[in-house]
Design an enzyme around this catalytic site. Structure first.
Site, PDB file in Angstrom:
ATOM      1  N   TYR A  30      -1.632  72.941  16.923  1.00  0.00           N
ATOM      2  CA  TYR A  30      -1.263  72.461  15.594  1.00  0.00           C
ATOM      3  C   TYR A  30      -0.082  71.493  15.695  1.00  0.00           C
ATOM      4  CZ  TYR A  30       0.283  72.486  10.735  1.00  0.00           C
ATOM      5  OH  TYR A  30       0.685  72.096   9.478  1.00  0.00           O
ATOM      6  N   GLU A  52      -0.725  76.023   2.955  1.00  0.00           N
ATOM      7  CA  GLU A  52       0.703  76.255   2.691  1.00  0.00           C
ATOM      8  C   GLU A  52       0.899  77.263   1.562  1.00  0.00           C
ATOM      9  OE1 GLU A  52       3.086  75.457   4.581  1.00  0.00           O
ATOM     10  OE2 GLU A  52       2.258  73.822   5.772  1.00  0.00           O
ATOM     11  N   TRP A  60       3.051  81.741   9.866  1.00  0.00           N
ATOM     12  CA  TRP A  60       2.163  80.579  10.004  1.00  0.00           C
ATOM     13  C   TRP A  60       1.038  80.871  10.988  1.00  0.00           C
ATOM     14  CZ3 TRP A  60       0.558  77.019   7.126  1.00  0.00           C
ATOM     15  CH2 TRP A  60      -0.134  75.926   7.633  1.00  0.00           C
TER      16      TRP A  60
END
Length: 190
Positions: A30, A52, A60
């Site tokens: 990522y 998000e 995350w």
């Protein structure tokens, strides 16, 4: 600290300090290929906002592990389809163990898809709306997002904008990915 100053402990530092394994691999992929790179497709921009929003209160890595499931569950992040979701779709999503099953977040995504459709009518695209409001400070962006969208606090908005190249600070300047992002002309360079 202003929005244009680098952050002290960055995602770059975080990646470097992770132990080898799935968590490091997913985060590094990522970091190296998505985080901070501009996105020029409205569905993909909206998909990042979905992630998000759903990350709020979670790590995350949970989102990175579930990213493909979110894409599938939310019709490849198709804004027009999501805007038409019914209660039946909400129930389907609440039963989907591959995503975050939070009714407030799911309803916010559907509501926000409708908002994006309106912004597309006015500005031609979600990206054009973002561009028309650029540059703003993180606080100004958060205020603007709260005016239009649901479930978008300051951290959600800040990470969305960092991750899509609207705010500087996704990478340290000595990170090799920083140079790659510069080549893409992120909006914070304007």
């Amino acid at each position: 600290m202003s929005d244009n100053q680098p952050i002290v402990f960055s995602y770059c530092d975080y990646i470097e300090n992770l132990q080898d394994g799935e968590v490091k691999e997913l985060n590094k992929k990522y970091h190296d290929t998505q985080y901070g790179f501009p996105i020029h497709n409205d569905n993909e921009l909206f998909g990042r906002l979905i992630l998000e929003i759903n990350q709020a209160g979670l790590s995350w890595i949970t989102m990175l592990k579930k990213q493909d499931n979110f894409r599938k569950a939310f019709d490849n992040f198709d804004i027009q389809k999501i805007a038409t979701y019914s209660e039946k779709d909400v129930e389907r999503l609440l039963q989907d163990s591959g995503i975050i099953r939070n009714k407030l977040k799911i309803n916010a995504v559907i509501y926000n898809a409708k908002v994006v459709l309106e912004l597309q009518k006015q500005y031609g695209s979600f990206e054009n709306w973002l561009d028309a409001n650029h540059p703003l400070s993180k606080q100004e962006w958060a205020k603007l997002f709260k005016k239009h969208f649901k479930f978008v606090g300051g951290e959600i908005v800040g990470e969305f904008l960092l991750s899509t190249g609207y705010l500087k600070g996704a990478h340290k300047e000595d990170c090799p990915i920083f140079a790659k992002i510069l080549e893409t002309n992120p909006k914070w360079k304007d």
